[in-house]
Design an enzyme around this catalytic site. Structure first.
Site, mmCIF file in Angstrom:
data_model
loop_
_atom_site.group_PDB
_atom_site.id
_atom_site.type_symbol
_atom_site.label_atom_id
_atom_site.label_comp_id
_atom_site.label_asym_id
_atom_site.label_seq_id
_atom_site.Cartn_x
_atom_site.Cartn_y
_atom_site.Cartn_z
ATOM 1 N N ARG A 92 43.538 44.033 32.278
ATOM 2 C CA ARG A 92 42.328 43.655 33.002
ATOM 3 C C ARG A 92 42.184 44.419 34.316
ATOM 4 N NH1 ARG A 92 43.260 39.006 36.870
ATOM 5 N NH2 ARG A 92 45.531 38.931 37.102
ATOM 6 N N ASN A 94 40.557 43.933 38.441
ATOM 7 C CA ASN A 94 39.984 43.104 39.498
ATOM 8 C C ASN A 94 39.215 44.007 40.451
ATOM 9 O OD1 ASN A 94 41.117 40.658 38.606
ATOM 10 N ND2 ASN A 94 43.023 41.048 39.695
ATOM 11 N N ASP A 253 52.218 36.966 47.164
ATOM 12 C CA ASP A 253 53.182 37.780 46.426
ATOM 13 C C ASP A 253 54.146 38.471 47.383
ATOM 14 O OD1 ASP A 253 51.894 37.117 44.039
ATOM 15 O OD2 ASP A 253 50.514 38.800 44.201
#
Length: 307
Positions: A92, A94, A253
């Site tokens: 995918r 973003n 993260d």
């Protein structure tokens, strides 16, 4: 085969594409600056953060299609050791856009493709073969994966499992029991059946999860207020440094990356949470999806040490 003290698993990675523009106007063509491309996804970002600190890890991730090939190239350029799991669906993308007229950031996230039962088994087999001290399970899961996917992964390894996810996937993994989880305060409240928690209630809430066998360490992210680390015997609260924030992309993260790196270096828990807050705060000082600069993290860690 080389073994790694830290392995990160990303089942729903992404190509993060970011740009700048001047004014969002409906139904008009928006002129954007040249796009920047970064390898993204929870575990991949954790591996990038560890690399920023001079540490090493192996990034284990799914990859598919043209975007998957680009993802592999970007990770190789970062100098991060990796192992891929091929899937049919394309990796995918973003999209992050900053309007320079208002300094507003717009973040568009797309879902990952469906993971087939055969591909799930490939992921499980890859984890079963790992020889590592820490396994980081971070990020969202794809269509076709059950809420207990991370829980099943945790059962496949003898490593100390660190989980950074949310919702039902986080609830399920607590039934298996892991080494460390990193909920925010809202998520922590839901985990114990509360609507909200005050700062002075975090210690007891986290200790409830620990007593139930859900995790040995609970790190609670408090956003601009910092973070708290809780074990059955300890409570460490660290305030967030006051920095000029440009983006929050990858801050969580970066925090996980800083903590797992510190754990792998046998740092004390007091240092572990300070490295986490330093790296997470440093990440907010950079635009787009660039995570943090090592010199910023070092400076903020030293400031926190002297608090």
């Amino acid at each position: 085969m080389k073994s790694f003290d830290i392995v990160t698993l990303t089942v729903n990675p992404a190509i993060d594409k970011s740009t700048h523009l001047k004014g969002l106007i409906p139904e008009q063509k928006i002129r954007c600056e040249a796009a920047r491309y970064d390898a993204g996804g929870g575990g991949i970002n954790v591996s990038k953060a560890i690399s920023r600190l001079g540490g090493t890890s192996q990034a284990l991730f799914t990859t598919g299609g043209f975007t998957g090939k680009l993802l592999e190239e970007l990770i190789n350029k970062e100098g991060i050791a990796s192992k891929t799991i091929a899937v049919e669906s394309w990796t995918r993308e973003n999209f992050i856009a900053v309007d320079d007229n208002t300094n507003s950031q717009y973040r568009f996230g797309f879902p990952g493709g469906t993971i087939s039962p055969e591909e799930v088994q490939k992921i499980m087999d890859s984890v079963s073969c790992l020889d590592t001290q820490f396994l980081v399970l971070s990020g969202s899961v794809n269509e076709g994966l059950s809420d207990d996917f991370y829980s099943e992964i945790a059962k496949k390894t003898n490593a100390k499992v660190i989980v950074d996810t949310s919702g039902e996937a986080l609830k399920k993994v607590l039934k298996t029991g892991v080494y460390l989880i990193k909920p925010n305060v809202g998520e922590l409240a839901k985990l114990i059946g509360r609507e909200q928690l005050e700062l002075n209630e975090i210690d007891d809430a986290a200790k409830q999860i620990i007593a139930d066998g859900g995790a040995e360490i609970v790190v609670v992210s408090l956003g601009p207020q910092g973070a708290a680390l809780v074990t059955k015997d300890a409570y460490e609260y660290v305030p967030a440094p006051n920095v000029v924030k440009k983006s929050t992309v990858g801050a969580g993260d970066s925090m996980v990356g800083g903590m797992v790196w510190a754990l792998s270096q046998n740092k004390s828990l007091k240092e572990v949470i300070r490295w986490g807050v330093a790296c997470g705060s440093a990440a907010t000082m950079n635009e787009g999806t660039q995570l943090f600069k090592k010199e910023d993290a070092l400076r903020l860690f030293e400031w926190l040490e002297n608090k």
